[in-house]
Design a protein around this motif. Sequence first.
Motif, short mmCIF file in Angstrom:
data_model
loop_
_atom_site.label_atom_id
_atom_site.label_comp_id
_atom_site.label_asym_id
_atom_site.label_seq_id
_atom_site.Cartn_x
_atom_site.Cartn_y
_atom_site.Cartn_z
N ASP A 30 -1.18 -13.23 13.52
CA ASP A 30 -0.28 -12.41 14.32
C ASP A 30 0.78 -11.66 13.51
N MET A 31 0.51 -11.40 12.26
CA MET A 31 1.41 -10.58 11.47
C MET A 31 0.76 -9.21 11.27
N PRO A 32 1.55 -8.17 11.08
CA PRO A 32 0.96 -6.84 10.93
C PRO A 32 0.32 -6.61 9.56
N LEU A 33 -0.71 -5.79 9.56
CA LEU A 33 -1.41 -5.44 8.34
C LEU A 33 -0.62 -4.42 7.53
N GLN A 34 0.11 -3.57 8.25
CA GLN A 34 0.87 -2.51 7.59
C GLN A 34 2.29 -2.49 8.14
N HIS A 35 3.17 -3.18 7.44
CA HIS A 35 4.56 -3.23 7.87
C HIS A 35 5.36 -2.27 7.01
N LEU A 36 6.03 -1.33 7.65
CA LEU A 36 6.83 -0.35 6.90
C LEU A 36 7.93 -1.05 6.14
N ILE A 37 7.99 -0.81 4.83
CA ILE A 37 8.99 -1.47 4.01
C ILE A 37 10.34 -0.77 4.13
N LEU A 38 10.30 0.56 4.10
CA LEU A 38 11.55 1.31 4.21
C LEU A 38 11.80 1.59 5.68
N PRO A 39 13.06 1.51 6.10
CA PRO A 39 13.33 1.77 7.51
C PRO A 39 13.03 3.23 7.85
N GLU A 40 12.67 3.46 9.11
CA GLU A 40 12.40 4.82 9.54
C GLU A 40 13.71 5.61 9.46
N PRO A 41 13.61 6.87 9.06
CA PRO A 41 14.85 7.65 9.03
C PRO A 41 15.40 7.80 10.44
N GLU A 42 16.73 7.76 10.55
CA GLU A 42 17.30 7.82 11.92
C GLU A 42 17.34 9.24 12.46
N MET A 80 5.38 3.66 2.63
CA MET A 80 4.67 2.55 2.05
C MET A 80 4.77 1.31 2.95
N THR A 81 3.70 0.53 2.92
CA THR A 81 3.64 -0.63 3.82
C THR A 81 3.31 -1.90 3.05
N ALA A 82 3.71 -3.01 3.65
CA ALA A 82 3.40 -4.31 3.08
C ALA A 82 2.38 -4.99 3.98
N ASN A 83 1.41 -5.65 3.40
CA ASN A 83 0.39 -6.37 4.15
C ASN A 83 0.91 -7.77 4.45
N LEU A 84 1.45 -7.94 5.67
CA LEU A 84 2.00 -9.25 6.04
C LEU A 84 0.92 -10.15 6.63
N LYS A 85 -0.21 -9.55 6.93
CA LYS A 85 -1.31 -10.32 7.52
C LYS A 85 -2.04 -11.13 6.45
N GLY A 86 -2.02 -10.62 5.22
CA GLY A 86 -2.71 -11.31 4.14
C GLY A 86 -1.78 -11.56 2.97
N PRO A 87 -0.75 -12.38 3.16
CA PRO A 87 0.17 -12.63 2.04
C PRO A 87 -0.49 -13.48 0.97
N ILE A 88 0.05 -13.39 -0.23
CA ILE A 88 -0.49 -14.19 -1.32
C ILE A 88 0.49 -15.31 -1.63
N THR A 102 0.87 -1.18 0.00
CA THR A 102 0.00 0.00 0.00
C THR A 102 0.90 1.22 0.00
N ILE A 103 0.67 2.12 -0.95
CA ILE A 103 1.49 3.32 -1.01
C ILE A 103 0.64 4.52 -0.62
N PRO A 104 0.90 5.11 0.55
CA PRO A 104 0.10 6.26 0.97
C PRO A 104 0.59 7.53 0.27
N ASP A 105 0.01 8.66 0.61
CA ASP A 105 0.43 9.92 -0.02
C ASP A 105 1.93 10.15 0.14
N GLU A 106 2.44 9.84 1.35
CA GLU A 106 3.87 9.98 1.55
C GLU A 106 4.49 8.64 1.16
N ALA A 107 5.04 8.56 -0.02
CA ALA A 107 5.50 7.28 -0.56
C ALA A 107 6.53 6.57 0.31
#
Lengths: 119, 157
Positions: B145-157, B121-129, B113-118
């Motif tokens: 027990d997996m997250p629905l919205q897992h951040l793909i890019l690491p948070e900026p430090e 973006m998150t990956a749906n680990l709760k519903g993998p294909i 899922t790509i939100p307005d702030e690209a």
Amino acid sequence: MRAVYPSCNYEVDRWNSVYGEGFTFIPGMEIQIVLILTRKVGESIMLGDQVRVVVVDVKGHQVRIGVDAPREMKVYRGEIFDKIQEENNRASRVDAKELKNVANLWSRMRAGRRGSDGD
Amino acid sequence: MSQTYGAECVLEGEVLMEIDTSNFGKIDVAEDQIFEFQEGIIGFPDLTRFALIEDKEREPFQWLQSIGTSELAFVVIEPRWFLPDFNEEISSDIISQMGVDRPEDWKVLVIVTIPDEATKMTANLKGPIIFNPKERKATQIVIDDMPLQHLILPEPE
């Protein structure tokens, strides 16, 4: 029987008095109520010929429900199914240009990470 | 031969199918890119045929394009790109939900899922294909027990 889950409070009360509380429907959402049954512990409901839903135990507000269904039938917790459905919907609204930026960002970040590992 | 997305190596006599996409217009896809989703994807139960399309310009992101509904396409990615052990972690879920014994015969992709702030973006680990390349079938499973919205890019430090 098709019904629209009420979106204002007085209708919700009337709804609850007829159908009981506890459904997690979205106000205004059209739903199809096929049947509402009251079951005791140990009693069950058949969905078609192959799926049996049994009330295993009731403790306070929690009901333990057993499902006997063919292996290929998917059984989901309702709220999880709903969350995934909503997320799938959000994800489907994507534009190819946006993704190009994202992919570039991805490459840059990975290159950056390799660099910072001292390669 | 015109540019094909993902059908890099077209063998003699291989059947190509033309599909309509709103992102790329009309493109050719090979048989082995077409997957049948018996029950569709959660929320889209009537859409049972999708093409898995690689995109050189956007790798490692791929497209899961509905065949028949040109405007419906999902961005997907193999979770190993940001979570190397994901497939291992869910292999028992795959076994129990798919009824298979060899999760290594399957490929796992997750919807992005790509939100307005690209960058968020998150990956749906709760519903993998889960894709079965041999039978060309796929299905979206649920991992509680997996997250629905897992951040793909690491948070900026």
